[in-house]
Design an enzyme around this catalytic site. Structure first.
Site, PDB file in Angstrom:
ATOM      1  N   PHE A 149      38.110  32.493  46.310  1.00  0.00           N
ATOM      2  CA  PHE A 149      38.467  31.531  47.480  1.00  0.00           C
ATOM      3  C   PHE A 149      39.234  32.237  48.967  1.00  0.00           C
ATOM      4  CE2 PHE A 149      42.510  32.099  45.281  1.00  0.00           C
ATOM      5  CZ  PHE A 149      43.264  32.442  46.341  1.00  0.00           C
ATOM      6  N   LYS A 173      27.108  29.542  46.859  1.00  0.00           N
ATOM      7  CA  LYS A 173      28.283  28.962  46.437  1.00  0.00           C
ATOM      8  C   LYS A 173      29.800  29.269  46.936  1.00  0.00           C
ATOM      9  CE  LYS A 173      30.582  28.597  42.704  1.00  0.00           C
ATOM     10  NZ  LYS A 173      31.898  28.114  44.264  1.00  0.00           N
ATOM     11  N   GLU A 176      35.150  25.763  45.409  1.00  0.00           N
ATOM     12  CA  GLU A 176      35.698  24.823  45.392  1.00  0.00           C
ATOM     13  C   GLU A 176      36.627  24.675  46.129  1.00  0.00           C
ATOM     14  OE1 GLU A 176      35.361  26.851  43.168  1.00  0.00           O
ATOM     15  OE2 GLU A 176      37.032  26.273  41.347  1.00  0.00           O
ATOM     16  N   SER A 226      37.772  36.743  40.227  1.00  0.00           N
ATOM     17  CA  SER A 226      38.833  38.042  39.143  1.00  0.00           C
ATOM     18  C   SER A 226      37.939  38.254  38.253  1.00  0.00           C
ATOM     19  CB  SER A 226      40.071  36.575  38.405  1.00  0.00           C
ATOM     20  OG  SER A 226      38.906  35.449  37.892  1.00  0.00           O
ATOM     21  N   CYS A 281      42.418  41.281  47.432  1.00  0.00           N
ATOM     22  CA  CYS A 281      42.002  42.390  46.590  1.00  0.00           C
ATOM     23  C   CYS A 281      42.525  43.492  46.735  1.00  0.00           C
ATOM     24  CB  CYS A 281      40.534  41.665  46.273  1.00  0.00           C
ATOM     25  SG  CYS A 281      39.287  43.015  47.292  1.00  0.00           S
ATOM     26  N   GLU A 382      47.417  41.465  37.856  1.00  0.00           N
ATOM     27  CA  GLU A 382      47.610  40.887  39.675  1.00  0.00           C
ATOM     28  C   GLU A 382      48.197  39.740  39.383  1.00  0.00           C
ATOM     29  OE1 GLU A 382      42.910  39.367  39.955  1.00  0.00           O
ATOM     30  OE2 GLU A 382      43.891  40.679  42.299  1.00  0.00           O
TER      31      GLU A 382
HETATM   32  P1  NAD Z   1      38.208  32.978  40.863  1.00  0.00           P
HETATM   33  O1  NAD Z   1      37.572  34.197  39.427  1.00  0.00           O
HETATM   34  O2  NAD Z   1      38.605  31.864  39.686  1.00  0.00           O
HETATM   35  O3  NAD Z   1      36.882  32.212  41.417  1.00  0.00           O
HETATM   36  C1  NAD Z   1      35.762  32.875  41.989  1.00  0.00           C
HETATM   37  C2  NAD Z   1      34.451  31.697  41.930  1.00  0.00           C
HETATM   38  O4  NAD Z   1      33.728  31.725  40.696  1.00  0.00           O
HETATM   39  C3  NAD Z   1      35.124  30.767  42.744  1.00  0.00           C
HETATM   40  O5  NAD Z   1      33.053  30.257  42.911  1.00  0.00           O
HETATM   41  C4  NAD Z   1      34.782  29.214  41.395  1.00  0.00           C
HETATM   42  O6  NAD Z   1      33.976  28.639  41.201  1.00  0.00           O
HETATM   43  C5  NAD Z   1      33.565  30.371  40.359  1.00  0.00           C
HETATM   44  N1  NAD Z   1      34.286  30.343  38.787  1.00  0.00           N
HETATM   45  C6  NAD Z   1      35.898  30.270  38.839  1.00  0.00           C
HETATM   46  N2  NAD Z   1      36.108  29.915  37.287  1.00  0.00           N
HETATM   47  C7  NAD Z   1      34.486  30.370  36.653  1.00  0.00           C
HETATM   48  C8  NAD Z   1      33.895  29.785  34.934  1.00  0.00           C
HETATM   49  N3  NAD Z   1      34.686  29.895  34.645  1.00  0.00           N
HETATM   50  N4  NAD Z   1      32.659  30.462  35.213  1.00  0.00           N
HETATM   51  C9  NAD Z   1      31.695  30.417  35.861  1.00  0.00           C
HETATM   52  N5  NAD Z   1      32.317  30.613  37.799  1.00  0.00           N
HETATM   53  C10 NAD Z   1      33.574  30.100  37.592  1.00  0.00           C
HETATM   54  O7  NAD Z   1      38.527  33.958  41.176  1.00  0.00           O
HETATM   55  P2  NAD Z   1      39.737  32.850  43.444  1.00  0.00           P
HETATM   56  O8  NAD Z   1      41.089  32.781  42.451  1.00  0.00           O
HETATM   57  O9  NAD Z   1      38.630  32.397  43.612  1.00  0.00           O
HETATM   58  O10 NAD Z   1      39.713  34.462  43.837  1.00  0.00           O
HETATM   59  C11 NAD Z   1      40.618  35.253  44.005  1.00  0.00           C
HETATM   60  C12 NAD Z   1      40.477  36.753  42.832  1.00  0.00           C
HETATM   61  O11 NAD Z   1      38.699  37.554  43.548  1.00  0.00           O
HETATM   62  C13 NAD Z   1      41.425  37.409  42.851  1.00  0.00           C
HETATM   63  O12 NAD Z   1      41.107  38.138  41.323  1.00  0.00           O
HETATM   64  C14 NAD Z   1      40.456  38.791  43.303  1.00  0.00           C
HETATM   65  O13 NAD Z   1      41.379  39.812  42.797  1.00  0.00           O
HETATM   66  C15 NAD Z   1      39.679  38.715  43.031  1.00  0.00           C
HETATM   67  N6  NAD Z   1      38.665  39.138  44.251  1.00  0.00           N
HETATM   68  C16 NAD Z   1      38.506  40.582  44.733  1.00  0.00           C
HETATM   69  C17 NAD Z   1      37.671  41.128  46.035  1.00  0.00           C
HETATM   70  C18 NAD Z   1      36.912  42.396  45.400  1.00  0.00           C
HETATM   71  O14 NAD Z   1      36.143  42.498  46.639  1.00  0.00           O
HETATM   72  N7  NAD Z   1      37.664  42.777  44.449  1.00  0.00           N
HETATM   73  C19 NAD Z   1      38.136  40.240  47.143  1.00  0.00           C
HETATM   74  C20 NAD Z   1      38.161  38.832  47.009  1.00  0.00           C
HETATM   75  C21 NAD Z   1      38.701  38.749  46.056  1.00  0.00           C
END
Ligand code: NAD
Length: 489
Positions: A149, A173, A176, A226, A281, A382
Site C-alpha cells: 500500500f 495486483k 486492496e 511485509s 521501507c 517493524e
Molecule cells: P502486506 O504484506 O500486508 O501486503 C502486500 C501485498 O500482499 C498486498 O497486495 C496484499 O493484498 C497481499 N497480501 C497481504 N496478505 C497476504 C496473504 N496472507 N496472502 C497473500 N497475499 C497477501 O504489506 P503492506 O502492509 O501492504 O505493505 C507494508 C509492508 O511492505 C512493510 O512491511 C514494508 O516494510 C514493506 N515494504 C517493503 C519494501 C521493500 O522494498 N523492501 C517496499 C515497500 C514496502
C-alpha cells in the site's frame, strides 16, 4: 464513490464479486472507494489475455516496444499532480511525497527505454574453427507484480516498464487498500494504446494473490510487502516453478558519530524517520548514538519530532500525514505502549493525536523512544509508523555489531565527517542499501533495489540491469558453419 474496475484485454470490467474492501481517506476516515476482492476467475481472464498477447508483443521489435513507454512517460509527467492527489487521498502521505514517488516511477520508465541497448545479446566467434557461440536474451512470458500500500504509484514501476520493454506481458495486483492510483495510471496506459492484453490490472487480496501464485501461464512474479507475506509468496511461487523475487519488511538503523554535523544529521534523520509517517521501507527507525553524540542528537531530534506539522497531506505546510487505517493506528500506538512497558521512555509521545478539522483522521504524531533495549520486542518489530527508537553505545564497533544483529537488512545509515569511519561502515554492515550522511538511501532507477537478510527473498533485484536479468531468460546457441561449405557458392 468511484467504481474500482479491472482492466483486462484493454477493457474496463466491473467484476461480479461478493466481497469488497472499503478504501478510506486516512486523513478523514471517510470511505472513498470499494476494492472488489477478485479471485481465480478474474486472474485467469487477465493471465489468459496476457498469454494471448505475448507472441505478437514479443515479436514487436524492441525499439518499437519502447515507443509505448516514451508515450507513457509523457502522460505520467503531464498527470503528475492528479496522480499525486490521488495518492495523498488514499494513502495519506503529503502531496510533495506523493509527487516524489512518481518522479522515481517515471525515472524507471526512462531507464527501461534503454532496453534496445540493455537486452542486446553477446557473441564469441571461433570458439573452435568455424564455430560461434551466441547468447540471446528472450522474454520470460507472462509476469505479475503484487504490490503493497505504501507506494501505490512507484513500486509497480520498479518492474513493469522493464518487463514490457523486454517483450513480456503483464498482470498487476495493487494493494486492496490503495486501488485508485493504479486505476488512474491504467487510464493513462489505455491512452498509450498498448496492444490488447499486453498489460492488465486485477484488484483483490489473498485470493487474487493465490491465483497468481498458482496460475500455470504466469512465469515470473515480483512482490513487495511485509516479510511474512514475502516468505509465503517466495515459497509458493517457487514450489510452482516460477521465477520470483520478494521484497520484505525492514527496521533500519542510523548511527550518529560525535563528529557528525548534528544540525544536518537531525534534519535528514527526522525526514527519514517521520516522512511518509514512517510507512516507508527505507525509513530509519533505530537511532544509535555513539559516545558524546547522545545529548546533542537527543535534544535536536526531540525538537524536530515535536515541531513536525501533522495533518491532511493536501493542506499547505503539512509535513506528515496519517497512517493508512485504524488497525495500523491502533497497532502503532500499542507498540509505543509496549516499548514503555519494556523499559523505554517516550521522550516525545505521538499517541492520542487529534487534528482539528480532521477528527476522524488516523494520525499518530512523531514519537521518540529512548533507551530501547536490544533484543526487546519493540527493537525486533517493524513498527511502520513515525516512531524512532533510540539506543546508545560507546564505540562504532559496538554500533556496527548492534546493526548487524538485527534480522532485517534493508538499509543502514551513518552520519559522520570521518572517511575511514564511513568506509568501515560501508564495508562491514550487512544491508542492501547504505547511506553515508543520507537518511533514505533509495537507489536511482539505474541501480538495483533490494535489501538483504529477512528483507529480501530471491536473487535478482528490481530496477536497472537487475530487472533486465529478471525479465529475460538467456539462451546460448552454438553454431558450426565450416568454411568449406561456403565454397559451394
Ligand atoms: P502486506 O504484506 O500486508 O501486503 C502486500 C501485498 O500482499 C498486498 O497486495 C496484499 O493484498 C497481499 N497480501 C497481504 N496478505 C497476504 C496473504 N496472507 N496472502 C497473500 N497475499 C497477501 O504489506 P503492506 O502492509 O501492504 O505493505 C507494508 C509492508 O511492505 C512493510 O512491511 C514494508 O516494510 C514493506 N515494504 C517493503 C519494501 C521493500 O522494498 N523492501 C517496499 C515497500 C514496502
Amino acid at each position: 464513490m468511484e467504481p474500482i474496475l479491472n482492466y483486462i484485454d484493454n477493457e474496463w470490467i466491473d467484476p461480479q464479486v461478493n466481497d469488497y474492501a472499503v478504501v478510506i481517506n486516512p486523513a478523514t476516515g471517510e470511505g472513498i472507494a470499494k476494492t472488489p476482492l477478485c479471485g481465480k476467475a478474474e486472474v485467469d481472464m487477465a493471465a489468459k489475455a496476457a498469454a494471448d498477447a505475448f507472441p505478437a508483443w514479443r515479436t514487436t521489435p524492441v525499439q518499437d516496444r519502447v515507443q509505448y513507454l516514451f508515450k507513457l512517460r509523457d502522460l505520467l509527467k503531464a498527470h503528475m499532480d492528479e496522480i499525486g492527489r490521488t495518492i495523498t487521498n488514499e494513502c495519506g502521505k503529503t502531496l510533495d511525497e506523493a509527487k516524489a514517488e512518481m518522479v522515481r516511477a517515471i525515472e524507471n520508465v526512462e531507464v527501461a527505454c534503454g532496453m534496445p541497448m540493455m537486452m542486446k545479446g553477446e557473441i564469441s566467434e571461433d570458439i573452435a574453427p568455424g564455430i560461434d557461440e551466441i547468447m540471446l536474451r528472450q522474454p520470460v512470458g507472462v509476469c505479475a507484480t503484487i504490490a503493497p500500500f505504501n507506494f501505490p504509484g512507484m513500486i509497480p514501476f520498479w518492474y513493469l516498464p522493464y518487463a514490457l520493454a523486454a517483450g513480456n506481458t503483464y498482470v498487476i495486483k495493487p494493494s486492496e487498500k490503495v486501488p485508485m492510483t493504479m486505476q488512474l495510471i491504467f487510464k493513462l496506459i489505455e491512452q498509450v494504446g498498448f496492444p490488447k492484453g499486453v498489460v492488465n490490472l486485477v484488484h483483490g487480496s489473498k485470493d487474487a494473490v493465490d491465483a497468481i501464485l498458482d496460475h500455470p501461464v504466469i512465469r515470473a512474479i515480483t512482490f513487495v510487502g511485509s516479510t511474512n507475506t514475502a516468505k509465503y509468496i517466495y515459497r509458493r511461487a517457487a514450489e510452482n516453478g516460477k521465477r520470483v523475487q520478494a521484497q520484505g519488511g525492514a527496521k533500519n538503523p542510523v548511527i550518529i558519530l560525535p563528529d557528525a554535523d548534528m544540525e544536518m544529521a537531525t534534519k535528514i534523520i527526522a525526514d527519514s524517520a517521520f516522512g511518509c509517517a514512517g510507512q516507508r521501507c527505507l525509513a530509519v527507525s533505530m537511532a544509535v548514538t555513539v559516545a558524546e553524540a547522545r545529548n546533542s542528537f537527543t535534544e535536536l531530534i526531540c525538537d524536530a519530532a515535536a515541531s513536525r506539522v501533522v495533518g491532511y497531506g493536501l493542506d499547505h505546510g503539512v509535513q506528515m500525514g496519517p497512517l493508512i487505517n485504524q488497525a495500523s493506528k491502533e497497532r502503532v500506538e500499542q507498540l509505543i505502549g509496549l516499548g514503555a512497558n519494556e523499559g523505554a521512555s517516550a521522550l516525545v509521545d505521538g499517541r492520542g493525536t487529534t487534528i482539528k478539522g480532521y477528527e476522524g483522521g488516523l494520525f499518530v504524531r512523531p514519537t521518540v523512544l529512548a533507551d530501547v533495549q536490544p533484543g526487546s520486542e519493540i527493537w525486533k518489530t517493524e513498527i511502520f509508523g513515525p516512531v524512532l527508537s533510540m539506543m546508545h553505545v560507546n564505540t562504532i564497533d559496538e554500533a556496527v555489531t548492534l546493526a548487524n544483529s538485527h534480522a532485517y537488512g534493508n538499509q543502514a545509515s551513518l552520519f559522520t565527517s570521518s572517511g575511514s569511519a564511513a568506509r568501515k561502515f560501508r564495508y562491514e554492515v550487512d544491508a542492501g542499501n547504505i547511506g553515508i550522511n543520507i537518511g533514505v538511501a533509495a537507489p536511482m532507477a539505474f541501480f538495483p533495489f533490494s535489501g538483504w537478510k529477512e528483507s529480501f527473498f530471491g536473487d535478482m533485484h528490481g530496477q536497472g540491469m537487475d530487472a533486465v536479468e529478471f525479465f529475460t531468460q538467456k539462451k546460448v546457441v552454438i553454431e558450426r558453419w565450416p568454411k568449406e561449405w561456403s565454397r559451394k557458392f
